[in-house]
Design an enzyme around this catalytic site. Structure first.
Site, PDB file in Angstrom:
ATOM      1  N   ARG A   1       0.833  -1.211   0.000  1.00 42.06           N
ATOM      2  CA  ARG A   1       0.000   0.000   0.000  1.00 42.06           C
ATOM      3  C   ARG A   1       0.869   1.265   0.000  1.00 42.06           C
ATOM      4  NH1 ARG A   1      -2.131  -3.632  -1.020  1.00 42.06           N
ATOM      5  NH2 ARG A   1      -4.041  -4.594  -0.273  1.00 42.06           N
TER       6      ARG A   1
ATOM      7  N   SER B   1     -10.589  -0.524   3.776  1.00 42.59           N
ATOM      8  CA  SER B   1      -9.715  -0.697   4.949  1.00 42.59           C
ATOM      9  C   SER B   1      -9.182   0.657   5.394  1.00 42.59           C
ATOM     10  CB  SER B   1      -8.521  -1.584   4.601  1.00 42.59           C
ATOM     11  OG  SER B   1      -8.981  -2.804   4.095  1.00 42.59           O
TER      12      SER B   1
ATOM     13  N   GLU C   1      -4.361   3.694   6.236  1.00 44.26           N
ATOM     14  CA  GLU C   1      -4.219   3.482   4.785  1.00 44.26           C
ATOM     15  C   GLU C   1      -4.876   4.649   4.043  1.00 44.26           C
ATOM     16  OE1 GLU C   1      -5.249  -0.508   3.304  1.00 44.26           O
ATOM     17  OE2 GLU C   1      -6.152   0.475   1.579  1.00 44.26           O
TER      18      GLU C   1
HETATM   19  C1  FAD Z   1     -15.462  -0.425  -0.261  1.00 42.98           C
HETATM   20  C2  FAD Z   1     -14.006  -0.170  -0.580  1.00 42.98           C
HETATM   21  C3  FAD Z   1     -13.156  -1.230  -0.787  1.00 42.98           C
HETATM   22  C4  FAD Z   1     -11.796  -1.012  -1.074  1.00 42.98           C
HETATM   23  N1  FAD Z   1     -11.000  -2.089  -1.293  1.00 42.98           N
HETATM   24  C5  FAD Z   1      -9.681  -1.905  -1.589  1.00 42.98           C
HETATM   25  C6  FAD Z   1      -8.840  -3.037  -1.848  1.00 42.98           C
HETATM   26  O1  FAD Z   1      -9.269  -4.182  -1.836  1.00 42.98           O
HETATM   27  N2  FAD Z   1      -7.544  -2.798  -2.113  1.00 42.98           N
HETATM   28  C7  FAD Z   1      -7.020  -1.523  -2.165  1.00 42.98           C
HETATM   29  O2  FAD Z   1      -5.814  -1.398  -2.420  1.00 42.98           O
HETATM   30  N3  FAD Z   1      -7.802  -0.450  -1.935  1.00 42.98           N
HETATM   31  C8  FAD Z   1      -9.112  -0.599  -1.652  1.00 42.98           C
HETATM   32  N4  FAD Z   1      -9.917   0.485  -1.407  1.00 42.98           N
HETATM   33  C9  FAD Z   1      -9.323   1.830  -1.424  1.00 42.98           C
HETATM   34  C10 FAD Z   1      -9.481   2.569  -2.780  1.00 42.98           C
HETATM   35  O3  FAD Z   1     -10.481   1.978  -3.553  1.00 42.98           O
HETATM   36  C11 FAD Z   1      -8.181   2.592  -3.583  1.00 42.98           C
HETATM   37  O4  FAD Z   1      -7.129   3.135  -2.820  1.00 42.98           O
HETATM   38  C12 FAD Z   1      -8.323   3.396  -4.876  1.00 42.98           C
HETATM   39  O5  FAD Z   1      -7.187   3.215  -5.676  1.00 42.98           O
HETATM   40  C13 FAD Z   1      -8.528   4.890  -4.632  1.00 42.98           C
HETATM   41  O6  FAD Z   1      -8.849   5.468  -5.881  1.00 42.98           O
HETATM   42  P1  FAD Z   1      -9.578   6.861  -5.974  1.00 42.98           P
HETATM   43  O7  FAD Z   1      -9.588   7.263  -7.405  1.00 42.98           O
HETATM   44  O8  FAD Z   1     -10.885   6.800  -5.311  1.00 42.98           O
HETATM   45  O9  FAD Z   1      -8.565   7.780  -5.155  1.00 42.98           O
HETATM   46  P2  FAD Z   1      -8.913   9.098  -4.317  1.00 42.98           P
HETATM   47  O10 FAD Z   1      -9.541   8.712  -3.033  1.00 42.98           O
HETATM   48  O11 FAD Z   1      -9.612  10.088  -5.156  1.00 42.98           O
HETATM   49  O12 FAD Z   1      -7.439   9.611  -4.024  1.00 42.98           O
HETATM   50  C14 FAD Z   1      -6.566   8.888  -3.171  1.00 42.98           C
HETATM   51  C15 FAD Z   1      -5.234   9.645  -3.088  1.00 42.98           C
HETATM   52  O13 FAD Z   1      -4.589   9.653  -4.350  1.00 42.98           O
HETATM   53  C16 FAD Z   1      -4.420  10.984  -4.847  1.00 42.98           C
HETATM   54  N5  FAD Z   1      -4.708  10.918  -6.274  1.00 42.98           N
HETATM   55  C17 FAD Z   1      -5.835  10.447  -6.866  1.00 42.98           C
HETATM   56  N6  FAD Z   1      -5.701  10.461  -8.198  1.00 42.98           N
HETATM   57  C18 FAD Z   1      -4.469  10.966  -8.461  1.00 42.98           C
HETATM   58  C19 FAD Z   1      -3.752  11.229  -9.674  1.00 42.98           C
HETATM   59  N7  FAD Z   1      -4.268  10.999 -10.868  1.00 42.98           N
HETATM   60  N8  FAD Z   1      -2.488  11.744  -9.569  1.00 42.98           N
HETATM   61  C20 FAD Z   1      -1.945  12.000  -8.357  1.00 42.98           C
HETATM   62  N9  FAD Z   1      -2.582  11.767  -7.197  1.00 42.98           N
HETATM   63  C21 FAD Z   1      -3.827  11.261  -7.240  1.00 42.98           C
HETATM   64  C22 FAD Z   1      -5.407  11.835  -4.055  1.00 42.98           C
HETATM   65  O14 FAD Z   1      -4.977  13.186  -3.964  1.00 42.98           O
HETATM   66  C23 FAD Z   1      -5.411  11.122  -2.717  1.00 42.98           C
HETATM   67  O15 FAD Z   1      -4.306  11.504  -1.947  1.00 42.98           O
HETATM   68  C24 FAD Z   1     -11.282   0.311  -1.136  1.00 42.98           C
HETATM   69  C25 FAD Z   1     -12.159   1.387  -0.937  1.00 42.98           C
HETATM   70  C26 FAD Z   1     -13.505   1.160  -0.657  1.00 42.98           C
HETATM   71  C27 FAD Z   1     -14.428   2.324  -0.490  1.00 42.98           C
END
Ligand code: FAD
Length: 338
Positions: A164, A238, A334
């Protein structure tokens, strides 16, 4: 390209926290992005890149410019004897991208089905689930430097992927905007059913011939039954990482807590299940106001309705303190706290 003011971020984060962005804009191409990154006057240069908002906790209003990534496009850029190289723009929905790959028989992402969020955030924390991580199929990414707007290519080594973790959460925190990611996907699938629950689900599904479609469906079934759906109850998956402790520490704990689950990460270290530690401290199903710990999954903090980000954060602090007191283990979040 419009810069809006005082926009509620509630629809833009899966925790459903009603924080406000002082300024908010969407970008659909790199020119718009560099123009927005260059906007200094009113936004005091404080900027946040937002994908699907599924790994973020807003603890207060954001006193700057939130840039919502709307870069789209999926392209098969080349293939060789063993691989397809597929490039996806950062604003593509992750699961839609995985489904696209499965439909075209590009193998390697099936275990990562149904993870919320966008492609652009997937390398940020090297997303992983059910025995797979994106680093295993990652080829490279393109990212724009937030200061000089130059575009850089990052290979697997450059990204310093860990559990992570990546360089974008450490050395280059807030320095780059990820524009697209290229994945190296297999022509011949290498099935990964090492994770017990996946194997059991495949048996339950009575799958006769293993396929990436079947593995994806098994993962979807497990995830749907175990994890709360953010559309129904606010959460970010998580909340904490599984802590990695020394073997010596683990052995000491094992004498008192014989059932403590953990597995070796190397000769000297053990990864412990954070959910178990939290449950042992009595938090599973806990609720204070609208902030709580999910009743089925202690690793997931939830917003039942109108919790503030600060309330969720304070609850996470309490959990961390109690785990430290009982097990002498420091939990690490995380979720990205803003
Ligand atoms: C129900 C649920 C289940 C999940 N299960 C998992 C799992 O099994 N495994 C796992 O690893 N994660 C899991 N996650 C966490 C999440 O889905 C991941 O971390 C996902 O990659 C986040 O993507 P996002 O676009 O929503 O990021 P955001 O929440 O929009 O951003 C996360 C971070 O990344 C930065 N960011 C976003 N996009 C960019 C970009 N293009 N360039 C630079 N920085 C950027 C943001 O500023 C922020 O700091 C889960 C979340 C939920 C709600």
């Amino acid at each position: 390209m419009i810069i809006q003011q005082n926009i509620s971020l509630k629809p833009y984060n899966t925790f459903s926290i009603d924080a406000k962005a002082k300024y908010f804009a969407k970008f659909t191409n790199v020119d718009e992005l560099s123009e927005l990154l260059n906007t200094k006057h009113k936004t005091q240069n404080t900027k946040l890149i937002l994908g699907g908002g599924s790994n973020i906790l807003f603890t207060k209003d954001f006193d700057g410019l939130v840039l919502k990534n709307e870069l789209h496009g999926i392209e098969l850029i080349k293939e060789d004897k063993h691989h397809y190289y597929v490039k996806a723009a950062a604003g593509e929905n992750w699961n839609a991208f995985v489904m696209h790959c499965i439909k075209h028989n590009y193998a390697g992402l099936e275990n990562l089905s149904l993870i919320p969020g966008n492609v652009g955030a997937s390398p940020m924390q090297n997303i992983g689930a059910y025995g797979a991580e994106i680093k295993d199929v990652f080829e490279n990414l393109e990212a724009m430097n937030r200061k000089d707007f130059k575009i850089h290519i990052f290979s697997t080594n450059d990204c310093a992927f860990g559990y992570r973790e990546s360089i974008f959460k450490t050395k280059y925190k807030d320095e780059f905007v990820i524009l697209n990611v290229t994945f190296r996907l297999n022509k011949e699938p290498v099935f990964n059913t090492s994770y017990g629950a996946v194997e059991q689900e495949l048996e339950k599904m009575r799958v006769k011939e293993l396929s990436i479609q079947a593995i994806s469906q098994a993962v979807i079934n497990i995830r749907t039954s175990k994890l709360p759906n953010p559309a129904e109850i606010g959460n970010a998956g998580s909340f904490f990482k599984n802590p990695i402790i020394t073997k010596k520490h683990f052995d000491t704990l094992k004498k008192v807590y014989v059932e403590i689950p953990g597995y070796e990460t190397d000769e000297l270290h053990i990864k412990v299940a954070a959910a178990w530690l939290i449950e042992q401290c009595g938090w599973k199903g806990y609720r204070k106001g609208d902030a709580g710990v999910h009743a089925k999954q202690a690793l997931v903090l939830v917003n039942y309705n109108n919790a503030t980000g600060k309330e969720i954060y304070n609850l996470s602090e309490e959990i961390m303190r109690s785990v430290k007191k009982k097990f002498d283990i420091e939990l690490e979040r995380e979720v990205n706290v803003v």
